[in-house]
Design a protein around this motif. Structure first.
Motif, PDB file in Angstrom:
ATOM      1  N   GLU A 174       1.095  -1.695  -0.149  1.00  0.00           N
ATOM      2  CA  GLU A 174      -0.282  -0.075   0.303  1.00  0.00           C
ATOM      3  C   GLU A 174       0.831   1.239   0.326  1.00  0.00           C
ATOM      4  OE1 GLU A 174      -2.295  -0.007   3.380  1.00  0.00           O
ATOM      5  OE2 GLU A 174      -3.544  -1.908   2.699  1.00  0.00           O
ATOM      6  N   LEU A 175       2.098   1.447   0.792  1.00  0.00           N
ATOM      7  CA  LEU A 175       3.170   2.532   0.873  1.00  0.00           C
ATOM      8  C   LEU A 175       3.708   2.922  -0.464  1.00  0.00           C
ATOM      9  CD1 LEU A 175       4.006   2.819   4.664  1.00  0.00           C
ATOM     10  CD2 LEU A 175       2.691   3.543   3.702  1.00  0.00           C
ATOM     11  N   ALA A 176       3.592   1.454  -0.711  1.00  0.00           N
ATOM     12  CA  ALA A 176       4.941   1.437  -2.246  1.00  0.00           C
ATOM     13  C   ALA A 176       4.031   1.957  -3.179  1.00  0.00           C
ATOM     14  CB  ALA A 176       5.266   0.103  -2.926  1.00  0.00           C
ATOM     15  N   VAL A 177       2.732   1.609  -3.650  1.00  0.00           N
ATOM     16  CA  VAL A 177       2.214   3.183  -4.604  1.00  0.00           C
ATOM     17  C   VAL A 177       1.434   4.307  -3.825  1.00  0.00           C
ATOM     18  CG1 VAL A 177       1.501   0.655  -5.645  1.00  0.00           C
ATOM     19  CG2 VAL A 177       0.020   1.034  -3.699  1.00  0.00           C
ATOM     20  N   ALA A 178       1.493   5.043  -2.642  1.00  0.00           N
ATOM     21  CA  ALA A 178       1.188   5.754  -2.668  1.00  0.00           C
ATOM     22  C   ALA A 178       1.782   6.687  -3.269  1.00  0.00           C
ATOM     23  CB  ALA A 178       0.391   5.706  -0.820  1.00  0.00           C
ATOM     24  N   GLU A 179       1.228   7.909  -2.802  1.00  0.00           N
ATOM     25  CA  GLU A 179       2.728   9.380  -3.451  1.00  0.00           C
ATOM     26  C   GLU A 179       2.015   9.630  -2.157  1.00  0.00           C
ATOM     27  OE1 GLU A 179       1.800  10.641  -7.231  1.00  0.00           O
ATOM     28  OE2 GLU A 179       3.176   8.161  -7.331  1.00  0.00           O
ATOM     29  N   PHE A 180       2.977  10.899  -2.346  1.00  0.00           N
ATOM     30  CA  PHE A 180       3.244  12.730  -0.949  1.00  0.00           C
ATOM     31  C   PHE A 180       3.657  13.537  -1.297  1.00  0.00           C
ATOM     32  CE2 PHE A 180       2.469   7.991   1.012  1.00  0.00           C
ATOM     33  CZ  PHE A 180       1.114   8.163   2.271  1.00  0.00           C
ATOM     34  N   ASP A 181       2.942  14.198  -1.640  1.00  0.00           N
ATOM     35  CA  ASP A 181       2.892  16.102  -1.772  1.00  0.00           C
ATOM     36  C   ASP A 181       3.745  16.313  -0.828  1.00  0.00           C
ATOM     37  OD1 ASP A 181       3.137  14.811  -4.681  1.00  0.00           O
ATOM     38  OD2 ASP A 181       0.744  16.089  -4.669  1.00  0.00           O
ATOM     39  N   GLY A 182       5.109  16.998  -1.187  1.00  0.00           N
ATOM     40  CA  GLY A 182       5.675  18.421  -0.139  1.00  0.00           C
ATOM     41  C   GLY A 182       5.912  19.493  -1.404  1.00  0.00           C
ATOM     42  N   TYR A 183       5.873  20.399  -0.083  1.00  0.00           N
ATOM     43  CA  TYR A 183       6.392  21.917  -0.801  1.00  0.00           C
ATOM     44  C   TYR A 183       6.991  22.626  -0.864  1.00  0.00           C
ATOM     45  CZ  TYR A 183       1.236  20.595  -2.989  1.00  0.00           C
ATOM     46  OH  TYR A 183       0.701  19.959  -4.031  1.00  0.00           O
ATOM     47  N   CYS A 184       7.395  23.839  -1.238  1.00  0.00           N
ATOM     48  CA  CYS A 184       8.450  24.867   0.164  1.00  0.00           C
ATOM     49  C   CYS A 184       7.715  26.061   0.403  1.00  0.00           C
ATOM     50  CB  CYS A 184       9.448  24.964  -1.351  1.00  0.00           C
ATOM     51  SG  CYS A 184       9.136  25.801  -2.637  1.00  0.00           S
ATOM     52  N   GLU A 185       7.494  26.719   0.907  1.00  0.00           N
ATOM     53  CA  GLU A 185       7.022  27.930   1.193  1.00  0.00           C
ATOM     54  C   GLU A 185       6.593  28.352  -0.022  1.00  0.00           C
ATOM     55  OE1 GLU A 185       8.054  31.987   3.370  1.00  0.00           O
ATOM     56  OE2 GLU A 185       8.869  30.578   3.950  1.00  0.00           O
ATOM     57  N   GLY A 186       5.551  29.289  -0.260  1.00  0.00           N
ATOM     58  CA  GLY A 186       4.726  29.474  -1.297  1.00  0.00           C
ATOM     59  C   GLY A 186       4.741  28.278  -2.273  1.00  0.00           C
ATOM     60  N   GLU A 187       4.581  27.051  -2.216  1.00  0.00           N
ATOM     61  CA  GLU A 187       4.318  26.542  -3.052  1.00  0.00           C
ATOM     62  C   GLU A 187       5.415  26.353  -4.129  1.00  0.00           C
ATOM     63  OE1 GLU A 187       0.066  25.216  -3.302  1.00  0.00           O
ATOM     64  OE2 GLU A 187       0.426  24.951  -1.373  1.00  0.00           O
ATOM     65  N   LEU A 188       6.420  26.786  -4.825  1.00  0.00           N
ATOM     66  CA  LEU A 188       7.259  26.960  -5.534  1.00  0.00           C
ATOM     67  C   LEU A 188       7.418  25.846  -6.442  1.00  0.00           C
ATOM     68  CD1 LEU A 188       9.611  30.801  -5.196  1.00  0.00           C
ATOM     69  CD2 LEU A 188       6.733  30.218  -6.049  1.00  0.00           C
ATOM     70  N   ILE A 189       7.707  24.655  -5.603  1.00  0.00           N
ATOM     71  CA  ILE A 189       8.474  23.730  -5.953  1.00  0.00           C
ATOM     72  C   ILE A 189       7.383  22.641  -5.269  1.00  0.00           C
ATOM     73  CG2 ILE A 189       9.768  22.657  -5.401  1.00  0.00           C
ATOM     74  CD1 ILE A 189      12.108  24.303  -5.941  1.00  0.00           C
ATOM     75  N   LYS A 190       7.419  21.601  -5.883  1.00  0.00           N
ATOM     76  CA  LYS A 190       6.580  20.710  -5.198  1.00  0.00           C
ATOM     77  C   LYS A 190       7.645  19.169  -5.810  1.00  0.00           C
ATOM     78  CE  LYS A 190       2.707  17.511  -7.090  1.00  0.00           C
ATOM     79  NZ  LYS A 190       1.482  17.655  -7.775  1.00  0.00           N
ATOM     80  N   VAL A 191       7.651  18.630  -4.673  1.00  0.00           N
ATOM     81  CA  VAL A 191       8.072  16.695  -4.300  1.00  0.00           C
ATOM     82  C   VAL A 191       7.302  16.174  -3.975  1.00  0.00           C
ATOM     83  CG1 VAL A 191      10.138  15.913  -3.397  1.00  0.00           C
ATOM     84  CG2 VAL A 191      10.486  17.980  -3.896  1.00  0.00           C
ATOM     85  N   THR A 192       7.479  14.898  -4.805  1.00  0.00           N
ATOM     86  CA  THR A 192       6.391  13.793  -4.769  1.00  0.00           C
ATOM     87  C   THR A 192       7.101  12.304  -4.440  1.00  0.00           C
ATOM     88  OG1 THR A 192       4.923  14.791  -6.118  1.00  0.00           O
ATOM     89  CG2 THR A 192       4.528  12.686  -6.059  1.00  0.00           C
ATOM     90  N   LEU A 193       7.200  12.162  -3.574  1.00  0.00           N
ATOM     91  CA  LEU A 193       7.907  11.064  -2.725  1.00  0.00           C
ATOM     92  C   LEU A 193       6.634   9.749  -2.732  1.00  0.00           C
ATOM     93  CD1 LEU A 193       9.439  12.162  -0.149  1.00  0.00           C
ATOM     94  CD2 LEU A 193      10.855  11.542  -1.973  1.00  0.00           C
ATOM     95  N   SER A 194       6.973   8.710  -3.020  1.00  0.00           N
ATOM     96  CA  SER A 194       6.456   7.347  -2.676  1.00  0.00           C
ATOM     97  C   SER A 194       6.143   7.090  -1.344  1.00  0.00           C
ATOM     98  CB  SER A 194       6.536   5.887  -3.356  1.00  0.00           C
ATOM     99  OG  SER A 194       7.963   5.609  -2.608  1.00  0.00           O
ATOM    100  N   GLY A 195       5.369   5.976  -0.751  1.00  0.00           N
ATOM    101  CA  GLY A 195       5.356   5.894   0.904  1.00  0.00           C
ATOM    102  C   GLY A 195       6.509   5.085   1.436  1.00  0.00           C
ATOM    103  N   ASN A 196       7.503   5.007   0.487  1.00  0.00           N
ATOM    104  CA  ASN A 196       8.467   4.721   1.256  1.00  0.00           C
ATOM    105  C   ASN A 196      10.026   4.981   1.005  1.00  0.00           C
ATOM    106  OD1 ASN A 196       9.024   3.503  -1.756  1.00  0.00           O
ATOM    107  ND2 ASN A 196       8.537   1.170  -1.189  1.00  0.00           N
ATOM    108  N   GLN A 197       9.359   6.370   0.692  1.00  0.00           N
ATOM    109  CA  GLN A 197      10.626   7.724   0.803  1.00  0.00           C
ATOM    110  C   GLN A 197      10.893   7.264  -0.355  1.00  0.00           C
ATOM    111  OE1 GLN A 197      10.889   6.003   4.181  1.00  0.00           O
ATOM    112  NE2 GLN A 197       8.770   7.196   4.404  1.00  0.00           N
ATOM    113  N   GLN A 198      11.300   6.924  -1.968  1.00  0.00           N
ATOM    114  CA  GLN A 198      10.969   6.657  -3.466  1.00  0.00           C
ATOM    115  C   GLN A 198      11.069   8.257  -3.369  1.00  0.00           C
ATOM    116  OE1 GLN A 198      13.963   4.556  -3.912  1.00  0.00           O
ATOM    117  NE2 GLN A 198      13.959   4.036  -2.409  1.00  0.00           N
ATOM    118  N   PRO A 199      11.520   9.023  -3.949  1.00  0.00           N
ATOM    119  CA  PRO A 199      11.346   9.798  -4.848  1.00  0.00           C
ATOM    120  C   PRO A 199      10.859   9.826  -6.286  1.00  0.00           C
ATOM    121  CG  PRO A 199      13.516   9.888  -4.767  1.00  0.00           C
ATOM    122  CD  PRO A 199      13.259   8.808  -4.284  1.00  0.00           C
ATOM    123  N   VAL A 200       9.002   9.717  -7.050  1.00  0.00           N
ATOM    124  CA  VAL A 200       8.738   9.876  -7.616  1.00  0.00           C
ATOM    125  C   VAL A 200       8.707  11.005  -8.560  1.00  0.00           C
ATOM    126  CG1 VAL A 200       6.382   9.769  -8.790  1.00  0.00           C
ATOM    127  CG2 VAL A 200       7.186   8.729  -6.753  1.00  0.00           C
TER     128      VAL A 200
END
Length: 112
Positions: free
Chosen positions: A29-55
């Motif tokens: 379940e975690l391997a297929v989940a995705e989590f978005d992270g943003y910097c201040e102002g949402e100028l950059i979005k980084v997406t990682l999988s549930g097991n912390q692999q960069p997407v």
């Protein structure tokens, strides 16, 4: 006496199998989940999988205009945000797994 020990051994063995099956399910379940992270102002979005692999990483034009040093800081900030969200989700899944297996609070591998 030996019969009781064998029953206990069988029960423990079955419980271990259930835990392994459920843990694999959580990992999938975690391997297929995705989590978005943003910097201040949402100028950059980084997406990682549930097991912390960069997407993927998405960088706006506005972020690019800030120069390489500031851009680097913003990417790191967004990555940390995504990582924190991913780790929190893993902790929650593990706590849910521990509770579903009837483990008392605090015995779920130390996840909080």
């Amino acid at each position: 006496m030996l019969g009781n020990m064998q029953n206990l051994f069988d029960t423990v063995k079955k419980a271990q199998m259930v835990v392994q099956v459920e843990a694999v399910k959580v990992q999938k379940e975690l391997a297929v989940a995705e989590f978005d992270g943003y910097c201040e102002g949402e100028l950059i979005k980084v997406t990682l999988s549930g097991n912390q692999q960069p997407v993927r990483t998405e960088i706006t034009e506005a972020a690019m205009e800030l120069g390489p040093e500031k851009l680097s800081l913003l990417v790191t900030e967004a990555y940390k945000d995504a990582h924190q969200k991913s780790v929190q989700a893993m902790k929650e899944k593990m706590n849910d797994l521990a509770q579903s297996l009837g483990m008392p609070p605090g015995l779920g591998g130390g996840f909080k």
